[in-house]
Design a protein around this motif. Sequence first.
Motif, short mmCIF file in Angstrom:
data_model
loop_
_atom_site.label_atom_id
_atom_site.label_comp_id
_atom_site.label_asym_id
_atom_site.label_seq_id
_atom_site.Cartn_x
_atom_site.Cartn_y
_atom_site.Cartn_z
N LYS A 177 0.83 -1.21 0.00
CA LYS A 177 0.00 0.00 0.00
C LYS A 177 0.87 1.26 0.00
N SER A 178 2.00 1.18 0.68
CA SER A 178 2.91 2.34 0.70
C SER A 178 3.52 2.59 -0.67
N ILE A 179 3.89 1.52 -1.36
CA ILE A 179 4.40 1.67 -2.72
C ILE A 179 3.33 2.31 -3.60
N TYR A 180 2.10 1.87 -3.46
CA TYR A 180 0.99 2.44 -4.22
C TYR A 180 0.84 3.92 -3.91
N ARG A 181 0.97 4.28 -2.64
CA ARG A 181 0.79 5.67 -2.21
C ARG A 181 1.93 6.57 -2.68
N TYR A 182 3.15 6.08 -2.58
CA TYR A 182 4.31 6.94 -2.82
C TYR A 182 4.92 6.82 -4.22
N ASN A 183 4.80 5.65 -4.84
CA ASN A 183 5.52 5.41 -6.09
C ASN A 183 4.64 5.40 -7.33
N PHE A 184 3.36 5.12 -7.18
CA PHE A 184 2.46 5.07 -8.33
C PHE A 184 1.95 6.48 -8.58
N ILE A 185 2.50 7.15 -9.59
CA ILE A 185 2.28 8.59 -9.74
C ILE A 185 1.92 8.98 -11.16
N ASN A 186 1.26 10.13 -11.26
CA ASN A 186 1.10 10.82 -12.53
C ASN A 186 2.39 11.59 -12.81
N HIS A 187 2.88 11.50 -14.04
CA HIS A 187 4.21 12.03 -14.34
C HIS A 187 4.23 13.50 -14.78
N ARG A 188 3.07 14.17 -14.74
CA ARG A 188 3.02 15.56 -15.20
C ARG A 188 4.04 16.44 -14.46
N ASN A 189 4.14 16.27 -13.15
CA ASN A 189 5.06 17.11 -12.37
C ASN A 189 6.23 16.32 -11.80
N HIS A 190 6.48 15.17 -12.37
CA HIS A 190 7.56 14.31 -11.87
C HIS A 190 8.89 14.72 -12.50
N VAL A 191 9.88 14.99 -11.67
CA VAL A 191 11.21 15.36 -12.15
C VAL A 191 12.03 14.09 -12.37
N ASN A 192 12.46 13.87 -13.59
CA ASN A 192 13.20 12.65 -13.93
C ASN A 192 14.39 13.00 -14.81
N PRO A 193 15.60 13.03 -14.23
CA PRO A 193 16.79 13.32 -15.03
C PRO A 193 17.33 12.10 -15.77
N CYS A 194 16.65 10.96 -15.60
CA CYS A 194 17.13 9.71 -16.19
C CYS A 194 16.36 9.39 -17.47
N ARG A 195 16.27 8.12 -17.82
CA ARG A 195 15.60 7.71 -19.05
C ARG A 195 14.09 7.90 -18.91
N ILE A 196 13.46 8.27 -20.02
CA ILE A 196 12.04 8.60 -19.98
C ILE A 196 11.20 7.41 -20.45
N TYR A 197 10.51 6.79 -19.51
CA TYR A 197 9.62 5.67 -19.83
C TYR A 197 8.15 6.02 -19.59
N ALA A 198 7.91 7.17 -18.96
CA ALA A 198 6.56 7.69 -18.76
C ALA A 198 6.69 9.20 -18.68
N LEU A 199 5.68 9.91 -19.20
CA LEU A 199 5.77 11.37 -19.19
C LEU A 199 4.38 11.98 -19.25
N ASN A 200 4.35 13.29 -19.05
CA ASN A 200 3.10 14.06 -19.08
C ASN A 200 2.07 13.46 -18.13
N ASP A 201 0.88 13.15 -18.61
CA ASP A 201 -0.17 12.65 -17.71
C ASP A 201 -0.23 11.14 -17.62
N GLU A 202 0.82 10.46 -18.07
CA GLU A 202 0.87 9.01 -17.93
C GLU A 202 1.17 8.63 -16.49
N TRP A 203 0.62 7.49 -16.08
CA TRP A 203 0.84 6.96 -14.75
C TRP A 203 1.85 5.81 -14.81
N GLY A 204 2.62 5.68 -13.76
CA GLY A 204 3.56 4.59 -13.67
C GLY A 204 4.10 4.48 -12.26
N VAL A 205 4.71 3.34 -11.95
CA VAL A 205 5.29 3.09 -10.63
C VAL A 205 6.79 3.33 -10.73
N VAL A 206 7.28 4.41 -10.12
CA VAL A 206 8.71 4.69 -10.17
C VAL A 206 9.45 3.76 -9.22
#
Length: 546
Positions: free
Chosen positions: A332-361
């Motif tokens: 449940k904690s992973i779901y709460r903290y890691n499963f995110i909308n990527h619109r405001n997600h800062v990712n300096p690494c490889r891009i596998y999700a972006l904009n309004d896509e959801w994914g588990v970082v």
Amino acid sequence: MFPKWKNYYANLYSSSPDVADYIWNNFDRLYEETAKFRDLLFETTLPDYVLDAVSANISILKTPTCLRLPDGTLYGFEGCHAHSGSCEGSCTHVWNYDQATPFLFPALARSMHDIYYKYNQYESGKMLFRMMMPPEKTKIIFSKNNGPTRAAADGQMGEIMRIYREWKISGDSEWLKEIWPKAKKALQYAWSSENEYHWDENCDGIMEGAQHNTLDVELFGPNAFISGMYQGALLAAYEMGKALGDPDHEKYLEIFNKGNRILNDRLFNGEYYYQAIDFRNDDRFPIDQELGEIKNQIAEGCFIDQTLAQWHASLYGLGRIFDADKHQTALKSIYRYNFINHRNHVNPCRIYALNDEWGVVLCTWPKGNSPKIPAPYSTECWTGMEYDYACRLIQEGMVEKGLEVVKAVRDRFDGKKRNPWSEFEAGNNYARSMASYSLLPALSGFRFDMTKGFIGFDPRINQESFKCFWSCGSAWGQYCQDESSARLEVCYGRIVLNSLGLPPMLVKKATEVKINGKKVEFIPREDRLEFGNHVYLEKGDILKVN
């Protein structure tokens, strides 16, 4: 001189006309079996995006990611680039995630283990986690990825759980007997005095030393991710050793029990499992002088695969590694903290999700205490890990959340934004993505133990009207159930059963079992029907329970 390498098909056929001749003479059978497999796989009550995830990633086995060595052994890169494979070779910490090959092509899965131990293992038990081409080069000529003597803790321990899986799928105890001495040596390397990484020097069932892993760095000190895999290996070795009469099996259980208490008591912070290390002051490990801390660590981060070992254990019938309540809290904690909308997600690494896509970082630090240079790839989404996480949610009864994660992945690979048949990570058609196949046994509640002639089903969804494909050992077919009956059909191969697992409600209601209309004697147990004699099912046979 190393042997000249060529593909397996070059040993089967001398020319392309030979291939055409074989196809011409066997076309009806080949087409019939292929069409039947396709039809059964897609004739299901599983959600369409689950079927999409399962079926699309099976295609990896037919891409340049995979090939067969001259004797037919399966070899796999991590993925593939336009003109080469991506990262050699049958990498243990990536192929740990493959669940398609062992269920669909179990002999190929076993061949991978055979060649691992033949060419990658040292006398000490240490195993290189990559294999060169041809395999004879592995311990002689090294690549920048393999390193001269590098072992991967998660890969080496996961390999032992996978051997347990292959044994239970095939029921081949002779194969287990042959490979067991090498698998045992690989496990005992964890506490061996020859282990230069000092994984478990004090033999307490928890790894503390330098643990290379699928994040391509060393993790230091106790952490649930890799110690969980070690715990799973100990449990699998206990079961295999006991079956083979190895007197050391009790020792493995003793080490498991010691470590399991530490894992669940000391490596859980109330919300999730973590890495218990003072990464700023623990001078046992390399503190970077500029940063004033150890680089590339998870520390108190919430890591997506912190309980990866439970995925393996639950799929293979090994039982509990992580405490049920704490494991569910962690998921449940992973779901709460890691499963995110990527619109405001800062990712300096490889891009596998972006904009309004959801994914588990991969990793987050909810308390804001991230290391200055944290574990690599933390801000990325890896589909293989997302699938195993979704499967763990389903296994623990959080089906809706698990399906939500699967849908988010397939929404990213919808054929418009990305290729639906190439979930990429370090290369296209990435092997880790075959973790998606685990959704099928998880949602159908599929259990298996062919050493005892047993398969079973207990669907997690659509119990009142369920239908899905199944595959185990040398047979595959279709399982169906409704509120009062069940039907098992074999559409390929042959399987011998002593018992059939069913949901308890169907066991209670069962009044008769018939095979092709002929009654079969049975004894109802809590979650299965035991047959008085072996039941032999071949292509075209149908077993019905009413």
